[in-house]
Design a protein around this motif. Sequence first.
Motif, short mmCIF file in Angstrom:
data_model
loop_
_atom_site.label_atom_id
_atom_site.label_comp_id
_atom_site.label_asym_id
_atom_site.label_seq_id
_atom_site.Cartn_x
_atom_site.Cartn_y
_atom_site.Cartn_z
N ILE B 166 35.50 32.99 34.15
CA ILE B 166 36.42 32.14 33.39
C ILE B 166 36.18 30.66 33.68
CG2 ILE B 166 38.87 31.52 33.18
CD1 ILE B 166 39.56 34.48 33.46
N CYS B 167 35.77 30.35 34.90
CA CYS B 167 35.45 28.95 35.23
C CYS B 167 34.03 28.59 34.77
CB CYS B 167 35.60 28.71 36.73
SG CYS B 167 37.32 28.77 37.27
N LEU B 168 33.14 29.56 34.83
CA LEU B 168 31.73 29.28 34.50
C LEU B 168 31.50 28.97 33.02
CD1 LEU B 168 28.72 29.13 35.20
CD2 LEU B 168 28.60 31.62 34.89
N MET B 169 32.07 29.78 32.13
CA MET B 169 31.73 29.62 30.71
C MET B 169 32.08 28.24 30.15
SD MET B 169 29.84 32.06 29.75
CE MET B 169 29.89 32.14 27.95
N PRO B 170 33.26 27.68 30.45
CA PRO B 170 33.52 26.31 29.97
C PRO B 170 32.55 25.29 30.59
CG PRO B 170 35.58 27.42 30.50
CD PRO B 170 34.47 28.30 31.00
N GLN B 171 32.13 25.54 31.83
CA GLN B 171 31.19 24.59 32.45
C GLN B 171 29.81 24.69 31.80
OE1 GLN B 171 32.20 22.20 34.95
NE2 GLN B 171 30.40 21.46 33.88
#
Lengths: 213, 213
Positions: B166-171
């Motif tokens: 969940i944190c990786l995809m927006p980054q």
Amino acid sequence: MADTILYDYWRSSASYRLRIALNLAAIPYRAVPVDLVKGEHRAPEHLARNPQGLVPVLDIDGLQLTQSLAILDYLDQTRNLGLVPADPAERARVQALAQAIAIDIHPVCNLKVARHATELSGGAEGMPGDWMRHFIRPGLQAFEVMLGGFEQSPYCCGDTPGLADICLMPQIYNARRWEVDISDMPRLLSVETACNANPAFAAAHPDRHAPAG
Amino acid sequence: MADTILYDYWRSSASYRLRIALNLAAIPYRAVPVDLVKGEHRAPEHLARNPQGLVPVLDIDGLQLTQSLAILDYLDQTRNLGLVPADPAERARVQALAQAIAIDIHPVCNLKVARHATELSGGAEGMPGDWMRHFIRPGLQAFEVMLGGFEQSPYCCGDTPGLADICLMPQIYNARRWEVDISDMPRLLSVETACNANPAFAAAHPDRHAPAG
């Protein structure tokens, strides 16, 4: 005696947080300084501990843990420190309060970030202090407003020190270091007074961990 | 129908995280855009929701919650999403992985931070993109190394999507937006492929939430 090792740097806010929590948990530990100014965090030895090249790293219970908030959660869960409330709604509010500092102020004022900004400014006068002040004061002003949703009796969210206090005290240390005016933040100042009177906080203060000389 | 309201901005990483989580939890919600470019986050109306003037804010279960990580924890606890493991040691490792992005990359590349750096540079050519690239690529390189401690089968830490995904995809969305080279990060790219194939992630993508016109 202690198998617990804290790789830290005396002025690092995230290290300061863990010193407070280890003291609150009464866990004896050995501190191994990683001198950020000398670049020791970029040495292969430290990168093997933490690929991010950051402090703190905590060796505890046979584990090697990184990221101060994750470690605080681990200590809270395994040592029942009561750093956050059990009720999910209260827990979310307390975490949001702590994260207003730990996510929105602290990483932006990381030394490496402020240095890069200073470089880009052509070494402008007042830097990196101006960078720090630009983010710390409004960040703490928002925190002061958020504190209004809790009762300081005498800590941020009640009668025992918790996650918000652990994040706040290192940020206040930095605010003073960079001459940020916080004199108009009475809630924050009352929490500071309470924390200063708590030996777990006092013993974790950077001045007690500065290198000799 | 839905009492759940997400105050968000289509390009905000923290909002994107919550869209993913709400989709994973199958919680219907109404999105109310807060246009950061137009400064709507500084309006009294929004400051009443969040004194920090940030998005996202989530109205849910009669609560008004701020800070995406605190909200993810709330959703995880109240909707049993399994975003982090139950075992404290595993939980700390997964949280540290997610925080390597959510704390050490994302806040530093916040639009308001990058804009201030751009201003200090005298509007230097290549800014704010150079600022983004300076922090995003090394940050994701460290994340790639950290991913080596987990099995991607196919998500960051196992067979169900979790906090790190969940944190990786927006980054990753931001990395591509700012033309950061991530072609040498095979673990990260394999997770991206898995997440893209998951409808909860796909439906949360900023392109699906961009304002019309």
